[in-house]
Scaffold this active site. Structure first.
Site, mmCIF file in Angstrom:
data_model
loop_
_atom_site.group_PDB
_atom_site.id
_atom_site.type_symbol
_atom_site.label_atom_id
_atom_site.label_comp_id
_atom_site.label_asym_id
_atom_site.label_seq_id
_atom_site.Cartn_x
_atom_site.Cartn_y
_atom_site.Cartn_z
ATOM 1 N N LEU A 205 2.959 23.493 -21.426
ATOM 2 C CA LEU A 205 1.682 23.224 -22.076
ATOM 3 C C LEU A 205 1.140 24.491 -22.718
ATOM 4 O O LEU A 205 0.399 24.440 -23.681
ATOM 5 C CB LEU A 205 0.668 22.714 -21.061
ATOM 6 C CG LEU A 205 0.922 21.334 -20.452
ATOM 7 C CD1 LEU A 205 -0.088 21.056 -19.364
ATOM 8 C CD2 LEU A 205 0.849 20.265 -21.520
ATOM 9 N N GLY A 206 1.521 25.630 -22.159
ATOM 10 C CA GLY A 206 1.018 26.874 -22.715
ATOM 11 C C GLY A 206 1.439 28.055 -21.870
ATOM 12 O O GLY A 206 1.977 27.902 -20.771
ATOM 13 N N GLY B 233 -0.016 31.690 -20.386
ATOM 14 C CA GLY B 233 -1.226 32.467 -20.190
ATOM 15 C C GLY B 233 -0.896 33.871 -19.762
ATOM 16 O O GLY B 233 0.267 34.276 -19.785
ATOM 17 N N GLY B 234 -1.891 34.613 -19.390
ATOM 18 C CA GLY B 234 -1.711 35.995 -19.010
ATOM 19 C C GLY B 234 -0.780 36.153 -17.823
ATOM 20 O O GLY B 234 -0.016 37.103 -17.748
ATOM 21 N N GLY C 286 1.319 33.671 -16.479
ATOM 22 C CA GLY C 286 2.441 32.766 -16.306
ATOM 23 C C GLY C 286 2.374 31.602 -17.263
ATOM 24 O O GLY C 286 1.650 31.619 -18.256
ATOM 25 N N LYS D 127 0.547 25.567 -12.930
ATOM 26 C CA LYS D 127 0.526 26.926 -13.437
ATOM 27 C C LYS D 127 1.518 27.734 -12.613
ATOM 28 O O LYS D 127 1.366 27.879 -11.410
ATOM 29 C CB LYS D 127 -0.885 27.493 -13.298
ATOM 30 C CG LYS D 127 -1.037 28.844 -13.920
ATOM 31 C CD LYS D 127 -2.485 29.243 -13.906
ATOM 32 C CE LYS D 127 -2.659 30.731 -14.110
ATOM 33 N NZ LYS D 127 -4.002 31.152 -13.764
ATOM 34 N N ASP E 114 -13.127 35.836 -17.221
ATOM 35 C CA ASP E 114 -12.263 35.591 -18.375
ATOM 36 C C ASP E 114 -12.612 34.273 -19.052
ATOM 37 O O ASP E 114 -11.753 33.472 -19.393
ATOM 38 C CB ASP E 114 -10.793 35.599 -17.950
ATOM 39 C CG ASP E 114 -9.856 35.790 -19.139
ATOM 40 O OD1 ASP E 114 -10.345 36.199 -20.210
ATOM 41 O OD2 ASP E 114 -8.656 35.524 -18.996
#
Ligand SMILES: *[C@@H]1O[C@H](CO)[C@@H](O)[C@H](O)[C@H]1NC(C)=O
Ligand SMILES: *[C@@H]1O[C@H](CO)[C@@H](O)[C@H](O)[C@H]1NC(C)=O
Ligand SMILES: *[C@@H]1O[C@H](CO)[C@@H](O)[C@H](O)[C@H]1NC(C)=O
Ligand SMILES: *[C@@H]1O[C@H](CO)[C@@H](O)[C@H](O)[C@H]1NC(C)=O
Ligand SMILES: *[C@@H]1O[C@H](CO)[C@@H](O)[C@H](O)[C@H]1NC(C)=O
Ligand SMILES: *[C@@H]1O[C@H](CO)[C@@H](O)[C@H](O)[C@H]1NC(C)=O
Ligand SMILES: *[C@@H]1O[C@H](CO)[C@@H](O)[C@H](O)[C@H]1NC(C)=O
Ligand SMILES: *[C@@H]1O[C@H](CO)[C@@H](O)[C@H](O)[C@H]1NC(C)=O
Ligand SMILES: *[C@@H]1O[C@H](CO)[C@@H](O)[C@H](O)[C@H]1NC(C)=O
Ligand SMILES: *[C@@H]1O[C@H](CO)[C@@H](O)[C@H](O)[C@H]1NC(C)=O
Length: 825
Positions: free
Chosen positions: A515-516, A518-519, A521, A537, A634
């Site tokens: 899905l994406g 990130g910082g 993982g 995640k 964040d």
């Protein structure tokens, strides 16, 4: 397969106006006049298709009908007369429809007969009473009951349709069995909406052990009401229908039945019906609108499926995975459990010894196990009950039978405990028999867990000593804690998933499921065994922040629940993997919408305003209302997920820090966050407080309105970032230019938008003490009071060498530094 029947409650109390009463009464009179003589069929009478019989006061009508969507088939049935739609409550020839209009109804000495007008006259259906009657008549009563009796014995019914219900249960009917008369009333719903033949479902009072209501799918039980515990069924959570209807369940040596009555006097017409799919609802007639209002009777959740967790397993809808073994039990087939197939159930770690050395563990808030293998006594006390269970080596659990007035009665179970469910608040107490050695072990486990609470303290000490030692120690500890949690699991907060389960759910972390990134993982979409969608995640194994952030994220958000926060369902720590399992939100994140020309069109101003307020609510909860008090650190558009209805949910708490009651800013040597959203004091001095989150919120707010990123903002007139641009236009009183042109049309009141922009500017002010806190921000967003005048924002220059004229030297220096010393992540 998981099925979920959602039945929504629509309650609108029917109120009768004076004129309606008059109307209603005159209707009643005419009905009386018209129908009083025609509620019976006598011996020589024939009712053919097209003719009907109406009850004395015109409540019900019977005759031939065709179901909707099946006009060629004719059935003999009973329906409501006063409701134009004709809700059918009973059908005679369910399985033998007549394909034409030649059907007739007669009464004979042995009962009511449905046949065709052919001379052969073989009955299509007959009520088949055992006793023959001299002067037979059939009468349709105003209760909806069709009775067969002797003309001269008005009170004695040889046969009645109430004893043979189809899918509808009316007030006053007894649903259940009577061993003396041999009557067993149960429901067999229609096969489908256009076919009244019995389908696969049956709803019946089961007479084994203590009676319960069972829903059967063919011969497989799929829902169980649980025993009646005095005021309701153990399996039905408390519902506040006390003023609408009252239900009772009567149990004696020879009978058990359920009855209900409707308490709304102005609308006494009600029915309880099962749909072809087995869902049950109570309908009450809305006398104003002359249609039905549906009330929820029960909602079948995944956990309601009979025996989903197997013998000695407990299901809890609020947990994931929803099944776990009771204390002192282990999954019988752990491999199956790992793959979310719990049906094999759990077995004891230590067998019972029988005799006085066994003891009992009390479980609170459960749906009592299946009572088909139970024994009961209505007058025993709980103490007597325990003694009785103790004396019987086969007895595995006991509980009160009636939970009212502090509890009374005794219910004992033998053998395995089936179909238990955790309800927390409104469940009952259950005492489960355990071997003496297991009881001691349990106590030991609790002591061990206490030590685990101390671990963080230890960790802090060890940071000083050695970083590597720390990691080794922590991973080991985590593994241990994980194991213990699956074993006990009575009061842990976060469910643990197995790596196998997650690997299976995410197709072995396949790229297609990504899905994406990130910082820390990668995020994958997963589908659990039951079909539930999740977002996983996966923290990168070599991530420097790894274990710390993981522990941090888990511990900070495990306890949080708010509709504007993404819900953490569980985690997984296994084989060096650290996984967080979140609810899956289909509509991606905010940045995906607002920064995209096409997508941004689906977010008009009202939706954007709703998103802004939602983010503010979530943040306010984090800062103030949650027990932990959390600084997110964040907050940014890509960390704001959108649910089905485009409600925002704050996610990604990897950098979150909890803080105490005192709001003094904390400091850190490692500044993490996202460029463009970080406040100056945090970026430079590592100082973070709730006010640094407020800054990030302000940036996000302005981005939502402008539809542009703060960082990377370009404008032909100047070299400011978005904040600078908004500030410039604000000082020029030209805020209209700031607004995303896509939403201009949906704005009915420009000043409302200008006001929100001003709130955004207040949030991004340079000095934290000038910025409002989230409760003030919330207040400003939702009320219409006068707003303070914002001071100059922090970080409003995007590129160096282009100092904004008029800005203080300090500010421009800061902005310059910001670019050179922080690379975007
Ligand atoms: C029914 O018919 C029989 C003869 O066929 C007659 O004796 C009887 O009186 C009739 N009963 C009624 C109620 O009409
Ligand atoms: C009758 O009920 C059906 C649904 O069962 C509904 O679609 C229809 O509108 C109703 N008609 C009237 C006249 O109430
Ligand atoms: C009507 O249908 C029945 C079977 O449902 C059949 O026995 C009968 O012959 C039919 N009658 C006519 C007139 O078609
Ligand atoms: C039976 O009913 C059908 C349809 O109503 C009709 O056409 C037929 O004439 C009837 N037959 C007799 C013997 O009454
Ligand atoms: C009823 O059960 C049978 C076999 O058990 C199955 O083939 C059929 O599809 C089921 N019908 C419905 C409506 O579920
Ligand atoms: C009932 O059983 C059939 C198979 O016999 C199955 O397809 C269906 O999903 C079951 N329904 C429920 C509600 O469990
Ligand atoms: C009942 O009827 C009213 C109008 O007559 C309609 O607005 C309402 O939706 C109906 N309710 C149901 C459950 O059909
Ligand atoms: C935007 O939508 C248009 C038309 O609907 C389409 O042709 C275009 O490819 C879309 N652009 C993107 C980036 O999705
Ligand atoms: C949000 O997601 C739902 C379900 O996937 C979808 O039906 C809806 O169209 C989405 N909304 C937008 C604005 O994309
Ligand atoms: C938020 O700010 C307002 C106004 O400055 C103040 O009255 C209030 O106490 C603050 N709330 C918290 C929780 O600090």
């Amino acid at each position: 397969m998981h099925t979920k029947h959602k039945i929504y409650i629509r309650i609108s109390k029917a109120s009768m106006e004076g004129t309606d009463i008059i109307l209603f009464c005159s209707c009643l009179l005419s009905v009386l006049v018209l129908y009083s003589a025609e509620d019976t069929i006598s011996a020589n009478q024939t009712i053919s298709d097209g003719q009907t019989i109406v009850s004395a006061h015109g409540e019900f009508e019977m005759g031939f009908f065709s179901p909707k969507g099946n006009p060629q088939n004719r059935y003999f049935g009973i329906w409501y007369k006063k409701i134009s739609n004709g809700t059918v409550i009973w059908v005679a020839n369910r399985e033998t429809p007549i394909a034409n209009t030649s059907g007739i109804i007669k009464v004979s000495s042995i009962g009511i007969v449905v046949s065709t007008n052919q001379s052969t006259n073989i009955p299509i259906w007959s009520s088949n009473s055992l006793r023959s009657v001299k002067n037979p008549v059939a009468q349709l009563l105003d209760s909806g009951n069709l009775v067969f009796r002797d003309e001269n014995e008005k009170q004695y019914f040889v046969w009645q349709s109430f004893d043979h219900p189809v899918d509808t249960f009316l007030p006053g009917m007894k649903f259940g069995y009577d061993l003396v008369t041999g009557i067993d009333r149960y429901l067999l719903p229609w096969k489908s909406d256009d076919d009244p033949a019995p389908g696969n479902y049956t709803c019946r009072v089961d007479r084994n052990g203590f009676p319960q209501i069972f829903f059967w799918n063919n011969s497989v039980p799929w829902y169980r009401s649980g025993p009646w515990v005095g005021s309701r069924f153990s399996g039905n959570p408390v519902q506040n229908y006390g003023e609408i209807y009252r239900e009772r369940f009567v149990v004696s040596e020879t009978m058990a039945y359920y009855v209900f009555e409707v308490l709304i006097t102005e609308s006494p017409i009600a029915r309880l019906a099962l749909t072809p799919s087995g869902a049950s609802s109570l309908y009450i007639l809305n006398t104003e609108k002359h249609n039905w209002t549906q009330y929820r009777i029960f909602q079948v959740t995944d956990c309601d499926r009979y025996g989903i967790c197997g013998t000695n397993g407990v299901c809890d809808v609020n947990k994931s995975p929803s099944c776990e073994c009771m204390d002192g039990f282990d999954p019988k087939i752990p491999e199956d459990w790992a793959e979310a197939d719990w049906s094999s159930g759990c077995s004891r770690k230590v067998q019972l010894e029988c005799g006085n050395r066994d003891g009992f563990v009390k479980y609170t808030g459960v749906k009592l196990p299946d009572t088909r293998w139970s024994w009961y006594n209505m007058s025993m006390s709980l103490v007597e009950c325990k003694d009785r269970c103790m004396k019987d080596c086969n007895c595995t659990a006991y509980s009160n039978l009636d939970i009212r007035n502090g509890g009374s009665g005794c219910l004992l179970w033998f053998g395995g405990l089936n179909d238990m469910q955790g309800y927390s608040e409104d469940g009952q107490d259950l005492y489960v028999r355990m071997a003496a050695s297991e009881l001691k072990k349990n106590r030991k486990l609790r002591v061990k867990r206490l030590q685990i609470v101390l671990v963080p303290l230890l960790v802090i000490l060890m940071v000083v000593i050695s970083l590597s030692l720390l990691y080794a120690y922590k991973t080991k500890r985590l593994k241990k804690a994980g194991k213990q949690k699956t074993l006990r699991g009575q009061d842990f907060d976060l469910p643990l998933f197995s790596l196998m389960q997650i690997a299976k759910a995410t197709d072995n972390f396949s790229n297609d499921r990504q899905l994406g990134k990130g910082g820390f993982g990668t995020v994958y979409k997963g589908i659990l065994g039951g079909g539930r969608e999740i977002a996983v995640k996966r923290l990168s194994k070599d991530s420097r922040q790894g274990v710390d952030e993981f522990m941090n994220e888990v511990s900070s958000i495990a306890k949080l629940q708010h509709r504007n926060l993404a819900m953490l369902l569980g985690c997984c720590i296994q084989e060096g993997e650290r996984l967080l399992i979140y609810e899956y939100l289909p509509n991606k994140s905010l940045d995906y919408y607002i920064f995209d020309k096409n997508m941004s069109q689906s977010l008009n101003w009202p939706k954007r305003y709703n998103i802004i307020v939602g983010i503010a609510r979530g943040l306010l909860y984090l800062h103030q209302d949650s027990r932990l008090k959390i600084i997110h650190r964040d907050l940014k558009a890509s960390n704001i997920l959108l649910d089905h209805d485009m409600n925002p949910k704050i996610s990604d708490f990897g950098l979150a820090r909890t803080f105490g009651e005192s709001e003094t800013p904390a400091s850190t040597t490692r500044v993490v966050g996202t460029h463009g959203y970080m406040s100056p004091e945090y970026a430079f001095d590592g100082l973070f407080s709730v006010k640094s989150d407020v800054y990030s919120f302000g940036v996000s707010l302005l981005e939502v309105i402008a539809g542009k990123r703060n960082r990377g903002f370009v404008h032909p007139d100047h070299h400011l970032n978005l904040i600078g641009h908004v500030w410039k236009r604000y000082t020029e009183s030209n805020l209209l230019e700031v607004i995303d042109s896509v939403i201009l049309e949906s704005i009915s009141n420009q000043h409302e938008v200008f006001r929100v922009i001003q709130i955004g500017l207040l949030c991004v002010q340079e000095y934290p003490e000038d910025r409002p806190n989230m409760s003030s921000t919330m207040m400003m967003l939702t009320r219409d009071d006068a707003l303070p005048i914002p001071k100059q924002p922090g970080f409003f220059l995007e590129r160096k060498n282009y100092p904004e004229t008029g800005s203080s030297p300090k500010a421009s220096t800061m902005n310059t530094i910001s670019v050179s010393s922080f690379a975007p992540r």
